[in-house]
Design a protein around this motif. Structure first.
Motif, PDB file in Angstrom:
ATOM      1  N   VAL A  78      13.921   5.391   6.420  1.00 37.97           N
ATOM      2  CA  VAL A  78      13.347   6.312   7.446  1.00 37.97           C
ATOM      3  C   VAL A  78      13.477   7.678   7.089  1.00 37.97           C
ATOM      4  N   PHE A  79      14.769   8.079   6.651  1.00 38.91           N
ATOM      5  CA  PHE A  79      14.916   9.431   6.254  1.00 38.91           C
ATOM      6  C   PHE A  79      13.742   9.736   4.969  1.00 38.91           C
ATOM      7  N   PHE A  80      13.681   8.778   4.237  1.00 37.58           N
ATOM      8  CA  PHE A  80      13.068   9.119   2.923  1.00 37.58           C
ATOM      9  C   PHE A  80      11.467   9.393   3.521  1.00 37.58           C
ATOM     10  N   THR A  81      10.903   8.673   4.258  1.00 35.54           N
ATOM     11  CA  THR A  81       9.564   8.925   4.478  1.00 35.54           C
ATOM     12  C   THR A  81       9.717  10.318   5.252  1.00 35.54           C
ATOM     13  N   TRP A  82      10.448  10.479   6.167  1.00 29.99           N
ATOM     14  CA  TRP A  82      10.551  11.980   6.867  1.00 29.99           C
ATOM     15  C   TRP A  82      10.781  13.039   5.783  1.00 29.99           C
ATOM     16  N   SER A  83      11.374  12.910   4.788  1.00 32.23           N
ATOM     17  CA  SER A  83      11.482  14.095   3.831  1.00 32.23           C
ATOM     18  C   SER A  83      10.156  14.128   2.996  1.00 32.23           C
ATOM     19  N   ILE A  84       9.386  12.958   2.693  1.00 29.98           N
ATOM     20  CA  ILE A  84       7.945  13.137   2.197  1.00 29.98           C
ATOM     21  C   ILE A  84       6.961  13.976   2.928  1.00 29.98           C
ATOM     22  N   PRO A  98      -5.897  19.399   1.410  1.00 33.14           N
ATOM     23  CA  PRO A  98      -5.973  18.218   2.189  1.00 33.14           C
ATOM     24  C   PRO A  98      -6.060  17.066   1.435  1.00 33.14           C
ATOM     25  N   SER A  99      -6.681  17.020   0.295  1.00 35.72           N
ATOM     26  CA  SER A  99      -7.149  15.641  -0.169  1.00 35.72           C
ATOM     27  C   SER A  99      -5.906  15.058  -0.888  1.00 35.72           C
ATOM     28  N   ILE A 100      -4.676  15.952  -0.965  1.00 36.67           N
ATOM     29  CA  ILE A 100      -3.384  15.453  -1.664  1.00 36.67           C
ATOM     30  C   ILE A 100      -2.822  14.554  -0.763  1.00 36.67           C
ATOM     31  N   GLY A 101      -3.275  14.778   0.925  1.00 34.43           N
ATOM     32  CA  GLY A 101      -2.701  13.890   1.730  1.00 34.43           C
ATOM     33  C   GLY A 101      -2.940  12.643   1.559  1.00 34.43           C
ATOM     34  N   ALA A 102      -3.990  12.112   1.037  1.00 31.21           N
ATOM     35  CA  ALA A 102      -4.677  10.867   0.893  1.00 31.21           C
ATOM     36  C   ALA A 102      -3.773  10.146  -0.122  1.00 31.21           C
ATOM     37  N   PHE A 103      -3.192  10.890  -1.113  1.00 35.22           N
ATOM     38  CA  PHE A 103      -2.213  10.463  -2.169  1.00 35.22           C
ATOM     39  C   PHE A 103      -0.772  10.259  -1.647  1.00 35.22           C
ATOM     40  N   VAL A 104      -0.320  11.193  -0.671  1.00 40.14           N
ATOM     41  CA  VAL A 104       1.086  11.065  -0.214  1.00 40.14           C
ATOM     42  C   VAL A 104       1.412  10.505   0.877  1.00 40.14           C
ATOM     43  N   MET A 105       0.332  10.463   1.926  1.00 41.14           N
ATOM     44  CA  MET A 105       0.879   9.960   3.153  1.00 41.14           C
ATOM     45  C   MET A 105       0.931   8.285   2.853  1.00 41.14           C
ATOM     46  N   PRO A 106       0.209   7.785   2.009  1.00 44.65           N
ATOM     47  CA  PRO A 106       0.392   6.155   1.916  1.00 44.65           C
ATOM     48  C   PRO A 106       2.091   5.982   1.672  1.00 44.65           C
ATOM     49  N   PHE A 107       2.510   6.586   0.769  1.00 44.58           N
ATOM     50  CA  PHE A 107       4.216   6.469   0.532  1.00 44.58           C
ATOM     51  C   PHE A 107       4.906   6.540   1.482  1.00 44.58           C
ATOM     52  N   ALA A 108       4.529   7.538   2.498  1.00 43.57           N
ATOM     53  CA  ALA A 108       5.255   7.628   3.856  1.00 43.57           C
ATOM     54  C   ALA A 108       4.807   6.278   4.774  1.00 43.57           C
ATOM     55  N   PHE A 149       9.684  14.244  -5.836  1.00 40.43           N
ATOM     56  CA  PHE A 149       9.171  13.419  -6.889  1.00 40.43           C
ATOM     57  C   PHE A 149       8.189  12.637  -6.275  1.00 40.43           C
ATOM     58  N   ALA A 150       8.187  12.177  -5.137  1.00 41.84           N
ATOM     59  CA  ALA A 150       7.032  11.384  -4.791  1.00 41.84           C
ATOM     60  C   ALA A 150       5.821  12.023  -4.540  1.00 41.84           C
ATOM     61  N   MET A 151       6.053  13.290  -4.050  1.00 36.91           N
ATOM     62  CA  MET A 151       4.808  14.246  -3.942  1.00 36.91           C
ATOM     63  C   MET A 151       4.369  14.634  -5.376  1.00 36.91           C
ATOM     64  N   ALA A 152       5.204  14.955  -6.312  1.00 34.24           N
ATOM     65  CA  ALA A 152       4.731  14.937  -7.687  1.00 34.24           C
ATOM     66  C   ALA A 152       3.903  13.948  -8.312  1.00 34.24           C
ATOM     67  N   CYS A 153       4.405  12.457  -8.116  1.00 37.58           N
ATOM     68  CA  CYS A 153       3.922  11.651  -8.511  1.00 37.58           C
ATOM     69  C   CYS A 153       2.589  11.277  -7.980  1.00 37.58           C
ATOM     70  N   GLY A 154       2.363  11.573  -6.703  1.00 37.07           N
ATOM     71  CA  GLY A 154       0.911  11.297  -5.972  1.00 37.07           C
ATOM     72  C   GLY A 154      -0.104  12.355  -6.662  1.00 37.07           C
ATOM     73  N   VAL A 155       0.468  13.778  -6.782  1.00 41.36           N
ATOM     74  CA  VAL A 155      -0.266  14.630  -7.697  1.00 41.36           C
ATOM     75  C   VAL A 155      -0.987  14.252  -8.741  1.00 41.36           C
ATOM     76  N   SER A 156       0.091  13.737  -9.572  1.00 37.70           N
ATOM     77  CA  SER A 156       0.154  13.452 -10.890  1.00 37.70           C
ATOM     78  C   SER A 156      -1.118  12.193 -11.143  1.00 37.70           C
ATOM     79  N   ILE A 157      -0.997  11.362  -9.995  1.00 42.38           N
ATOM     80  CA  ILE A 157      -2.229  10.309 -10.116  1.00 42.38           C
ATOM     81  C   ILE A 157      -3.514  10.878  -9.800  1.00 42.38           C
ATOM     82  N   MET A 158      -3.509  11.659  -9.017  1.00 42.57           N
ATOM     83  CA  MET A 158      -4.813  12.424  -8.889  1.00 42.57           C
ATOM     84  C   MET A 158      -5.269  13.161  -9.937  1.00 42.57           C
TER      85      MET A 158
END
Ligand code: HEM
Lengths: 287, 460
Positions: A78-84, A98-108, A149-158
């Protein structure tokens, strides 16, 4: 209202946010992206409140033995998702993509759903080894790092999705048809990838150091090569290699994106895989 | 011959300075480290043989996978890592030091022409006046400007954040410091453990690997050990030991330790780690001779024959902390004067009056008992640990400096052309160029406003 209900509302807010981000990719409407960002923000505010409330509830249930909600697997997820979401919204302030949100919010969202569905949300008293302030510092720094790192990963996938098409596309990349046109320019994604890791890496370094300090206080060894420690070092080496490859050998673009994805895969293994697959000291209390 | 030699040493040097090597070593360390997390380390041989077979076990031994983090090849990799780090730093440091010792006060034509961030003006003012005004404007971002006159041109130079060039070196140094601390700890320190029964003392501890005794040079006594539980639960909340340090029989230090709060004396630290029962409990038994009403308070240990008046005796044949919800209970047997052993019977601490109903010669009550416990202590001596923390501090400090600050420089060239002065400005930053470009654009607007109340001649 108790924190459990509030956490459910948080999950709903993140769900709305993710759906709206997807809708934005389909509809290209600015107001939809506003809805998405706003629900992420509302979710974050609720989430922060819920964390505070759970902290408060721990004092109601355990009396003087209450503690910050950072001690078992449920609380860590729960803290991890908060941090993301926090890191994403901070980055969004700067980059407004905002398009990045589509690749980061799923992790959260997946983290949040997973925690609600499968993990034990009970507030249990702590075994003596976990009663340390170092635990709090350790968890906060580690998970802020993981979130970056999750954020970096999402952007890298995009980035990897877009770059191949972009190279074949003749004309101005910002006019690419379909979803890809909404993605940030590849140059910007590459930059975000790198910046997120620049935030994550010192956090992870601090996380490893606070963990070592805690182990030294509790057992008299700051490093014992247990699987969790070793995996955090593995993750650290991967991102250190990323940074050096970038600074000094000009590893940008595709290679940097792949390294970032590998790094996050290792991060997830360090976080969950070690507990589920390997055995060691970190068993996350009673969950 | 000698030339070949130097080129060979050059090659070795270049190999050790190579950043490709750095990246390869980092990834190799990451990959090889996985082995020790998958294969259990330092387990007994039988376990490996049972799980992987004899042939695989022999292979593991040959490859030193059983204790891989101390294997020659892993240590070798760490050694190579350090050598690489040292060589790289030696090679690159002079270049960085030059930025401090010999700042480039005079801009080369190349800098003025090719910098990504530049501006050019032509102003009806003399050079000295412009210099003064630029000095005021640029002070905030670039510090105090240095003036140099060359060939009738006035050059200005300003810089800020030069320390950030050292961030990477501080980080690299910190890694060596951490390793040095770890090595010192390994050579001059030890990890040990000791179990101390309440009320006893020890001046020896046992090494964690190898179980060899180590003399402390002083004595540690455990006066008392306690476990406290959370209310209505069997979950331990704390273990505490009251430890006393004695030198030559004199008490020098006393501390109640618990998990996460150890005691340190003369560089040796005692950590609360476990506890357990240290054998025979000690009982206080009240015996009443039913005929006379005479009451005796006796001390007994389990299985110890205790004499009673009239040639009788008894022993405690068993004991439990919790007998069917009734709490602590002991099991007794009485021997009659003719040497016959009686049937065992139970006496509960909770019901001191109960045994009278049995109607024997004597009735018994369990007044109290004490179960001696031992406290399990981890003992560590680590003279390197402070060095490790120093390294860690430098690592965080150094990498933040390297990542988030940059060395910013600005050069100005003022050249008199007739009644006008040509102003050329160039600036750069060694990190975060896009961010610096934005800041420079802001600055340029200010320059436009201050230097030239009119429009600039040429945009950079
Ligand atoms: C064998 C190990 C290493 C070697 C040989 C090495 C070598 C180098 C070199 C040559 C640079 C470029 C310096 C410059 O631009 O002036 C650099 C940059 C850097 N290194 Fe390392 N490094 C090693 C390990 C590490 C590790 C483990 C870290 C982790 C914190 C680290 C942190 C940095 C940072 C933050 C920079 C950026 C500095 C900059 O470019 O200004 N290094 N490294």
């Amino acid at each position: 209202m108790d924190s459990g209900t509030l956490f459910n509302l948080v999950t709903i807010a993140y769900f709305i946010s993710m759906v709206a981000f997807f809708a934005y990719l389909a509809a290209r409407s600015k107001s939809v992206s506003m809805v998405a960002t706003l629900s992420a923000f509302v979710g974050l505010v609720l989430h922060t409140t819920a964390l505070g409330m759970r902290w408060y509830e721990s004092y109601q249930i355990l009396g003087a033995d209450g503690r910050a909600p950072l001690t078992n697997l449920y609380e860590s997820v729960v803290f991890f998702t908060w941090s993301i979401v926090l890191i994403y919204l901070l980055m969004d302030l700067k980059y407004k993509q905002p398009s990045i949100g589509a690749f980061v919010m799923p992790f959260a969202l997946f983290g949040q759903i997973g925690a609600q569905m499968w993990l034990n949300a009970g507030i249990d008293p702590l075994v003596p080894a976990l009663q340390s302030n170092w635990l709090t510092y350790h968890v906060i720094t580690c998970f802020l790092g993981y979130a970056a790192f999750a954020m970096a990963c999402g952007v890298s996938i995009m980035y990897l999705i877009k770059i191949g098409k972009e190279e074949k596309f003749e004309g101005d990349p910002s006019e690419m048809p379909g979803v890809l046109g909404l993605f940030p320019p590849t140059r910007v994604m590459d930059d975000i990838n790198y910046r997120a890791i620049m935030i994550g890496f010192p956090m992870l370094t601090l996380g490893i150091i606070t963990g070592a300090a805690w182990a030294n206080y509790a057992w008299g060894t700051y490093w014992s090569w247990d699987p969790k420690e070793t995996w955090s070092l593995i993750v650290w080496f991967i991102y250190a290699a990323f940074i050096h490859a970038r600074f000094t050998r000009g590893w940008v673009g595709r290679r940097a994106a792949w390294l970032s994805i590998i790094g996050f895969a290792a991060t997830l293994f360090c976080y969950l895989g070690v507990n589920l697959v390997l055995s060691g000291l970190h068993s996350y209390g009673g969950s | 011959m000698s030339e070949k030699n130097t080129s060979f040493t050059d090659q070795i040097w270049d190999f050790f300075c190579s950043l490709k090597l750095t990246i390869i070593i980092m990834l190799l360390l990451a990959i090889t480290s996985i082995i020790g997390t998958v294969l259990q380390q330092n387990a007994p041989a039988a376990e490996y043989i049972q799980e992987y077979g004899q042939a695989n076990y022999d292979l593991f031994v040959k490859l030193q996978f059983i204790d891989m983090y101390h294997s020659w090849w892993f240590i070798g990799l760490l050694g190579l890592f350090s050598v690489n780090l040292i060589c790289c730093s030696i090679k690159n440091f002079p270049r960085v030091w030059k930025f401090v010792k010999e700042p480039q006060l005079v801009a080369s034509p190349g800098i003025l022409k090719n910098s990504a961030n530049r501006a050019e003006y032509s102003v009806k003012e003399d050079a000295a006046q412009i210099s003064r005004r630029l000095g005021d404007l640029l002070k905030k971002d670039f510090g105090k400007l240095t003036e140099t006159e060359v060939d009738g041109k006035l050059y200005l130079f300003g810089q800020k954040g030069i320390y950030s060039r050292f961030g990477a070196y501080m980080t690299h140094l910190s890694i060596l410091i951490v390793m040095a601390g770890a090595i010192i700890g390994n050579i001059f320190g030890y990890k040990a453990y000791v179990n101390v029964v309440e009320g006893t003392s020890t001046s020896q501890v046992w090494s964690r690997n190898g179980q060899v005794p180590i003399d402390l040079g002083f004595t540690v006594r455990c006066d008392n050990f306690d476990v406290s539980y959370y209310p209505n639960s069997r979950r331990p909340k704390d273990y505490n030991s009251d430890l006393v340090v004695l030198e030559n029989g004199q008490e020098v230090l006393r501390k109640r330790i618990e998990v996460n709060d150890p005691l340190t004396y003369k560089g040796i630290t005692f950590y609360q780690s476990s506890y357990g029962s240290a054998g025979n409990p000690f009982f206080k038994v009240r015996v009443t001779e039913n005929a006379t009403g005479k009451v005796m308070d006796l001390n007994a240990r389990q299985r110890e024959q205790i004499k009673l008046p009239g040639g009788y005796s008894f022993l405690i044949s068993n004991f439990t902390q919790n007998d069917r919800q009734f709490g602590p209970a002991m099991q007794l047997q009485i021997n009659t004067p003719d040497g016959k052993r009686g049937r065992p019977f139970a006496v509960w601490k909770k019901f001191p009056e109960f045994d009278i109903k049995r109607g024997g010669t004597f009735s018994f009550a369990l007044i109290d008992y004490e179960e001696p416990q031992f406290t399990g202590l981890q003992v560590a001596k680590d003279p390197g640990v402070e060095i490790v923390w120093l390294g860690c501090f430098l690592m965080v400090f150094g990498s933040l400096t390297a990542f988030f600050f940059s060395h910013k420089r600005i050069w100005v060239c003022l050249e008199t052309e007739g009644n006008k002065t040509k102003v050329q400005i160039a600036a750069n930053a060694h990190r975060n160029q896009p961010g610096f470009s934005l800041a420079f654009d802001d600055l340029k607007q200010k320059l436009d406003a201050t230097i030239e109340n009119k429009s600039p001649v040429k945009e950079g």
